[in-house]
Design an enzyme around this catalytic site. Sequence first.
Site, PDB file in Angstrom:
ATOM      1  N   HIS A 126      96.756  97.192  22.484  1.00 28.11           N
ATOM      2  CA  HIS A 126      97.999  96.540  21.849  1.00 28.11           C
ATOM      3  C   HIS A 126      98.595  95.477  23.066  1.00 28.11           C
ATOM      4  CE1 HIS A 126     101.836  99.193  22.687  1.00 28.11           C
ATOM      5  NE2 HIS A 126     100.439  98.819  23.868  1.00 28.11           N
ATOM      6  N   CYS A 157     102.742  95.016  29.866  1.00 24.41           N
ATOM      7  CA  CYS A 157     102.653  95.244  28.927  1.00 24.41           C
ATOM      8  C   CYS A 157     102.530  94.160  28.239  1.00 24.41           C
ATOM      9  CB  CYS A 157     103.131  95.664  27.947  1.00 24.41           C
ATOM     10  SG  CYS A 157     103.103  98.343  28.925  1.00 24.41           S
ATOM     11  N   HIS A 198      95.989  95.126  25.824  1.00 20.58           N
ATOM     12  CA  HIS A 198      95.679  96.605  26.932  1.00 20.58           C
ATOM     13  C   HIS A 198      95.511  97.874  26.068  1.00 20.58           C
ATOM     14  CE1 HIS A 198      99.926  97.262  26.746  1.00 20.58           C
ATOM     15  NE2 HIS A 198      99.512  98.443  26.878  1.00 20.58           N
ATOM     16  N   HIS A 249      94.869 102.324  24.179  1.00 21.26           N
ATOM     17  CA  HIS A 249      95.837 103.429  24.687  1.00 21.26           C
ATOM     18  C   HIS A 249      95.208 104.308  23.641  1.00 21.26           C
ATOM     19  CE1 HIS A 249     100.077 102.950  26.284  1.00 21.26           C
ATOM     20  NE2 HIS A 249      99.606 101.712  25.604  1.00 21.26           N
ATOM     21  N   ASP A 281      93.170 103.472  13.878  1.00 19.79           N
ATOM     22  CA  ASP A 281      92.551 103.831  14.924  1.00 19.79           C
ATOM     23  C   ASP A 281      91.555 102.254  14.890  1.00 19.79           C
ATOM     24  OD1 ASP A 281      90.955 105.207  16.421  1.00 19.79           O
ATOM     25  OD2 ASP A 281      89.465 106.145  14.638  1.00 19.79           O
ATOM     26  N   HIS A 282      90.975 101.990  15.816  1.00 20.34           N
ATOM     27  CA  HIS A 282      89.829 101.119  16.751  1.00 20.34           C
ATOM     28  C   HIS A 282      90.490  99.995  15.969  1.00 20.34           C
ATOM     29  CE1 HIS A 282      87.891 105.177  18.134  1.00 20.34           C
ATOM     30  NE2 HIS A 282      87.068 103.643  18.965  1.00 20.34           N
ATOM     31  N   GLU A 296     101.965 107.199  23.699  1.00 23.39           N
ATOM     32  CA  GLU A 296     101.597 106.221  24.344  1.00 23.39           C
ATOM     33  C   GLU A 296     100.320 106.717  25.573  1.00 23.39           C
ATOM     34  OE1 GLU A 296     103.356 101.924  23.390  1.00 23.39           O
ATOM     35  OE2 GLU A 296     103.854 102.707  25.913  1.00 23.39           O
TER      36      GLU A 296
END
Length: 118
Positions: free
Chosen positions: A13, A24, A28, A30, A67-68, A107
């Site tokens: 994100h 941010c 990047h 997490h 997810d992903h 996070e």
Amino acid sequence: MKIVQGFTFEAAHRLPNVPSTHRCHRMHGHSYRVELTLQGPVDPVTGFVVDFFDVEAAFEPVLRQLDHHTLNEVKDLENPTAELISVWIWDRLKPGLGNLTQVKVFETPFCWAEYDGS
């Protein structure tokens, strides 16, 4: 009685509403952890507040969307802060998990947001 079930997902994100100098602001990723807290009486027959398999089944479609993925591309998560992710998850789970009392989104191991519907 309270029960808590945890889940993890990997996602990228960026935060579009922070200054361009904020780290941010750049894309990047997490390794997120989500904890769902449910509360209620223990059923005298099953011994459960809610069966963990039922919690897992309720969360599975939400997890598939996160997810992903790049969270900014998920509908209604254009500004995917931990705070807004926790509200987004709550809004999708609460109708089917009436005993849901809290959603925590980590996070990192050291920073998270908690949402209880208020």
